[in-house]
Enzyme design. Sequence first.
Site, PDB file in Angstrom:
ATOM      1  N   PRO A  86     -19.833-124.971   4.350  1.00  0.00           N
ATOM      2  CA  PRO A  86     -18.954-124.485   5.416  1.00  0.00           C
ATOM      3  C   PRO A  86     -19.365-123.086   5.861  1.00  0.00           C
ATOM      4  O   PRO A  86     -19.456-122.169   5.054  1.00  0.00           O
ATOM      5  CB  PRO A  86     -17.583-124.436   4.718  1.00  0.00           C
ATOM      6  CG  PRO A  86     -17.893-124.232   3.269  1.00  0.00           C
ATOM      7  CD  PRO A  86     -19.184-124.957   3.023  1.00  0.00           C
ATOM      8  N   GLY A  88     -18.585-120.323   9.158  1.00  0.00           N
ATOM      9  CA  GLY A  88     -17.684-120.153  10.297  1.00  0.00           C
ATOM     10  C   GLY A  88     -18.414-119.786  11.580  1.00  0.00           C
ATOM     11  O   GLY A  88     -19.541-119.292  11.549  1.00  0.00           O
ATOM     12  N   SER A 115     -15.814-125.491   8.169  1.00  0.00           N
ATOM     13  CA  SER A 115     -15.199-124.221   7.768  1.00  0.00           C
ATOM     14  C   SER A 115     -13.812-124.066   8.378  1.00  0.00           C
ATOM     15  O   SER A 115     -13.559-124.450   9.523  1.00  0.00           O
ATOM     16  CB  SER A 115     -16.091-123.067   8.235  1.00  0.00           C
ATOM     17  OG  SER A 115     -15.362-121.865   8.251  1.00  0.00           O
ATOM     18  N   GLN A 136     -12.950-127.028   4.391  1.00  0.00           N
ATOM     19  CA  GLN A 136     -12.860-125.822   3.555  1.00  0.00           C
ATOM     20  C   GLN A 136     -11.613-125.041   3.931  1.00  0.00           C
ATOM     21  O   GLN A 136     -11.251-124.954   5.110  1.00  0.00           O
ATOM     22  CB  GLN A 136     -14.108-124.956   3.756  1.00  0.00           C
ATOM     23  CG  GLN A 136     -14.080-123.620   3.014  1.00  0.00           C
ATOM     24  CD  GLN A 136     -13.633-122.471   3.884  1.00  0.00           C
ATOM     25  OE1 GLN A 136     -13.925-122.447   5.085  1.00  0.00           O
ATOM     26  NE2 GLN A 136     -12.924-121.501   3.310  1.00  0.00           N
ATOM     27  N   TYR A 138      -9.116-121.458   3.506  1.00  0.00           N
ATOM     28  CA  TYR A 138      -8.651-120.141   3.064  1.00  0.00           C
ATOM     29  C   TYR A 138      -7.129-120.194   3.062  1.00  0.00           C
ATOM     30  O   TYR A 138      -6.540-120.964   3.833  1.00  0.00           O
ATOM     31  CB  TYR A 138      -9.100-119.050   4.044  1.00  0.00           C
ATOM     32  CG  TYR A 138     -10.554-118.674   3.944  1.00  0.00           C
ATOM     33  CD1 TYR A 138     -11.085-118.170   2.768  1.00  0.00           C
ATOM     34  CD2 TYR A 138     -11.397-118.790   5.041  1.00  0.00           C
ATOM     35  CE1 TYR A 138     -12.423-117.808   2.680  1.00  0.00           C
ATOM     36  CE2 TYR A 138     -12.731-118.421   4.963  1.00  0.00           C
ATOM     37  CZ  TYR A 138     -13.230-117.937   3.781  1.00  0.00           C
ATOM     38  OH  TYR A 138     -14.550-117.579   3.693  1.00  0.00           O
ATOM     39  N   THR A 164     -11.802-122.035  -1.082  1.00  0.00           N
ATOM     40  CA  THR A 164     -12.700-120.910  -1.353  1.00  0.00           C
ATOM     41  C   THR A 164     -11.936-119.853  -2.134  1.00  0.00           C
ATOM     42  O   THR A 164     -10.920-119.336  -1.659  1.00  0.00           O
ATOM     43  CB  THR A 164     -13.257-120.343  -0.029  1.00  0.00           C
ATOM     44  OG1 THR A 164     -13.978-121.392   0.618  1.00  0.00           O
ATOM     45  CG2 THR A 164     -14.189-119.166  -0.261  1.00  0.00           C
ATOM     46  N   LYS A 237     -14.425-123.532  -4.699  1.00  0.00           N
ATOM     47  CA  LYS A 237     -15.716-123.000  -4.233  1.00  0.00           C
ATOM     48  C   LYS A 237     -15.750-121.493  -4.484  1.00  0.00           C
ATOM     49  O   LYS A 237     -14.924-120.760  -3.937  1.00  0.00           O
ATOM     50  CB  LYS A 237     -15.877-123.276  -2.735  1.00  0.00           C
ATOM     51  CG  LYS A 237     -17.121-122.642  -2.115  1.00  0.00           C
ATOM     52  CD  LYS A 237     -17.253-123.023  -0.650  1.00  0.00           C
ATOM     53  CE  LYS A 237     -18.505-122.457  -0.004  1.00  0.00           C
ATOM     54  NZ  LYS A 237     -18.411-121.032   0.318  1.00  0.00           N
ATOM     55  N   HIS A 257     -20.721-117.186  -2.165  1.00  0.00           N
ATOM     56  CA  HIS A 257     -20.438-117.066  -0.728  1.00  0.00           C
ATOM     57  C   HIS A 257     -21.677-116.587   0.039  1.00  0.00           C
ATOM     58  O   HIS A 257     -21.599-115.806   0.980  1.00  0.00           O
ATOM     59  CB  HIS A 257     -19.273-116.080  -0.528  1.00  0.00           C
ATOM     60  CG  HIS A 257     -18.429-116.359   0.678  1.00  0.00           C
ATOM     61  ND1 HIS A 257     -17.128-116.774   0.597  1.00  0.00           N
ATOM     62  CD2 HIS A 257     -18.687-116.273   2.005  1.00  0.00           C
ATOM     63  CE1 HIS A 257     -16.622-116.916   1.809  1.00  0.00           C
ATOM     64  NE2 HIS A 257     -17.563-116.627   2.694  1.00  0.00           N
TER      65      HIS A 257
HETATM   66  C1  LIG Z   1     -22.508-117.129   8.642  1.00  0.00           C
HETATM   67  C2  LIG Z   1     -21.785-117.630   7.422  1.00  0.00           C
HETATM   68  C3  LIG Z   1     -20.461-117.986   7.502  1.00  0.00           C
HETATM   69  C4  LIG Z   1     -19.788-118.456   6.381  1.00  0.00           C
HETATM   70  N1  LIG Z   1     -18.502-118.863   6.503  1.00  0.00           N
HETATM   71  C5  LIG Z   1     -17.870-119.391   5.433  1.00  0.00           C
HETATM   72  C6  LIG Z   1     -16.561-119.885   5.552  1.00  0.00           C
HETATM   73  O1  LIG Z   1     -15.969-119.869   6.618  1.00  0.00           O
HETATM   74  N2  LIG Z   1     -15.981-120.374   4.433  1.00  0.00           N
HETATM   75  C7  LIG Z   1     -16.613-120.408   3.216  1.00  0.00           C
HETATM   76  O2  LIG Z   1     -16.041-120.860   2.236  1.00  0.00           O
HETATM   77  N3  LIG Z   1     -17.879-119.965   3.093  1.00  0.00           N
HETATM   78  C8  LIG Z   1     -18.517-119.471   4.170  1.00  0.00           C
HETATM   79  N4  LIG Z   1     -19.804-119.048   4.055  1.00  0.00           N
HETATM   80  C9  LIG Z   1     -20.508-119.245   2.756  1.00  0.00           C
HETATM   81  C10 LIG Z   1     -21.191-120.624   2.715  1.00  0.00           C
HETATM   82  O3  LIG Z   1     -20.259-121.647   2.584  1.00  0.00           O
HETATM   83  C11 LIG Z   1     -22.162-120.759   1.556  1.00  0.00           C
HETATM   84  O4  LIG Z   1     -21.497-120.424   0.367  1.00  0.00           O
HETATM   85  C12 LIG Z   1     -23.415-119.883   1.709  1.00  0.00           C
HETATM   86  O5  LIG Z   1     -23.815-119.835   3.057  1.00  0.00           O
HETATM   87  C13 LIG Z   1     -24.554-120.425   0.871  1.00  0.00           C
HETATM   88  O6  LIG Z   1     -25.648-119.591   0.935  1.00  0.00           O
HETATM   89  P1  LIG Z   1     -26.907-119.833   1.908  1.00  0.00           P
HETATM   90  O7  LIG Z   1     -26.470-119.369   3.264  1.00  0.00           O
HETATM   91  O8  LIG Z   1     -27.944-118.961   1.316  1.00  0.00           O
HETATM   92  O9  LIG Z   1     -27.235-121.303   1.885  1.00  0.00           O
HETATM   93  C14 LIG Z   1     -20.471-118.550   5.147  1.00  0.00           C
HETATM   94  C15 LIG Z   1     -21.816-118.192   5.073  1.00  0.00           C
HETATM   95  C16 LIG Z   1     -22.476-117.736   6.191  1.00  0.00           C
HETATM   96  C17 LIG Z   1     -23.937-117.367   6.092  1.00  0.00           C
HETATM   97  C1  LIG Z   2     -10.436-118.041  12.655  1.00  0.00           C
HETATM   98  C2  LIG Z   2     -10.748-116.924  11.729  1.00  0.00           C
HETATM   99  C3  LIG Z   2     -10.316-117.197  10.298  1.00  0.00           C
HETATM  100  C4  LIG Z   2     -10.590-115.973   9.474  1.00  0.00           C
HETATM  101  C5  LIG Z   2     -10.613-116.204   8.012  1.00  0.00           C
HETATM  102  C6  LIG Z   2     -11.192-115.099   7.248  1.00  0.00           C
HETATM  103  C7  LIG Z   2     -12.584-114.744   7.571  1.00  0.00           C
HETATM  104  C8  LIG Z   2     -13.632-115.662   7.065  1.00  0.00           C
HETATM  105  C9  LIG Z   2     -14.913-115.489   7.767  1.00  0.00           C
HETATM  106  C10 LIG Z   2     -15.925-116.543   7.506  1.00  0.00           C
HETATM  107  C11 LIG Z   2     -16.646-116.327   6.233  1.00  0.00           C
HETATM  108  O1  LIG Z   2     -16.250-116.800   5.201  1.00  0.00           O
HETATM  109  C12 LIG Z   2     -17.844-115.527   6.208  1.00  0.00           C
HETATM  110  O2  LIG Z   2     -18.499-115.472   5.155  1.00  0.00           O
HETATM  111  O3  LIG Z   2     -18.208-114.912   7.214  1.00  0.00           O
END
Ligand SMILES: Cc1cc2nc3c(=O)[nH]c(=O)nc-3n(C[C@H](O)[C@H](O)[C@H](O)COP(=O)(O)O)c2cc1C
Ligand SMILES: CCCCCCCCCCC(=O)C(=O)O
Length: 368
Positions: A86, A88, A115, A136, A138, A164, A237, A257
């Site tokens: 996931p 975002g 996400s 996923q 929050y 998460t 997670k 993350h």
């Molecule tokens: C741009 C971006 C946005 C992310 N958004 C979320 C999210 O909304 N929720 C979440 O649980 N993890 C989020 N993550 C973490 C990913 O789920 C994951 O744990 C991570 O990207 C794995 O590492 P990798 O990018 O090296 O494959 C995000 C990661 C990135 C790079």
């Molecule tokens: C629509 C916005 C929801 C905001 C939730 C908290 C922020 C998370 C941002 C995404 C993420 O996990 C990340 O690593 O970036």
Amino acid sequence: MDMSWKMEDNLPVNVREYQELAKKALPKMAYDYINGGAEDEHTLRENIAAYTRIILRPRVLVDVSKIDMSTTLLGYTMRSPIIVAPTGGHKLAHPEGEKATARAAASCNAIMVLSFSSSCKIEDVASSCNAIRFYQLYVYKNRNVSATLVRRAESCGFKALLLTVDTPMLGRREADIRNKMVFPRSGNLEGLMTTDDHDTTNGSQLERFARATLDPSLSWKDIEWLKSITSMPIFLKGIVTAEDVEAGVAGVIVSNHGARQLDYAPATIAALEEVVRAVAGAVPVLVDGGIRRGTDVFKALALGARAVMVGRPVFFGLAARGEAGARHVIEMLNGELEVAMALCGCRSVGEITRSHVMTEGDRIRSLL
Ligand SMILES: Cc1cc2nc3c(=O)[nH]c(=O)nc-3n(C[C@H](O)[C@H](O)[C@H](O)COP(=O)(O)O)c2cc1C
Ligand SMILES: CCCCCCCCCCC(=O)C(=O)O
């Protein structure tokens, strides 16, 4: 002049090349958000570097004319053990956002985890194509908003929930602070919560929004609350220690993350075995963070993961070439995994064992 044929002639051949294309294609703010990690980015580098320190131990003279990469999770069959993590805000990368990513994953028969901070609405992603998908979550201070989103995901047919647990507040991503990062809003919160932000002068808007809305009091007792509002199986997670392995969930995801939360947290591949031992086969263990090669997937499976999740690589593919790019990234990783399995003498994922890898710890022990 139409140059699209030329582009197709020069397709990237690995994830690193997709990252370079994405960097060229994206505004700096978007690229930095996707690529960046927390503070010194020590864990960000380690997530990748730790994989390079694991050596493969190939077995030869095995008939590998047929390689079966398929595996199962919660009873669902996947073509390979690669899941889309996931992440975002996919509209930062492409106007079709998560709908394009969902179609790419579906065409590879890969599970995508949508996400909570997706830029497309849950319902729009669900109707974009038929596939097995997870959601996923929050938890907001306003629990009703999170509960509503969980119910919407469940009624849209999502099959599992990934809570998460590493984000009671957002990690300090200095590039986002410097760039005054602005996050694309989805329709998911329409009528549920205001996302207005009037302070556009300072810091990361995403960090401000997260601090105002995410519930930092979330704790183990809330897992029972979550179970009371959904019948979807729940994965945690963001576990990186044996101490945080508790019974009562459907699975555990070893994740930091993508190194965007606590800097100096361990590289996930270094934490995997400790968690696998503590779980002791009770539920599946997944891992994400730093996976850029099929050999990385192989190493994670050898160290006990049922499957892996990839985040940035798919995002880079989406940024570079839309749905086709995201699909190509998944296909490339599948192709690399197939070769790694063949060259290690493994015909199925079940044949990948601990003895196919040598970690730094193993190497030191063998020197004594
Ligand atoms: C741009 C971006 C946005 C992310 N958004 C979320 C999210 O909304 N929720 C979440 O649980 N993890 C989020 N993550 C973490 C990913 O789920 C994951 O744990 C991570 O990207 C794995 O590492 P990798 O990018 O090296 O494959 C995000 C990661 C990135 C790079
Ligand atoms: C629509 C916005 C929801 C905001 C939730 C908290 C922020 C998370 C941002 C995404 C993420 O996990 C990340 O690593 O970036």
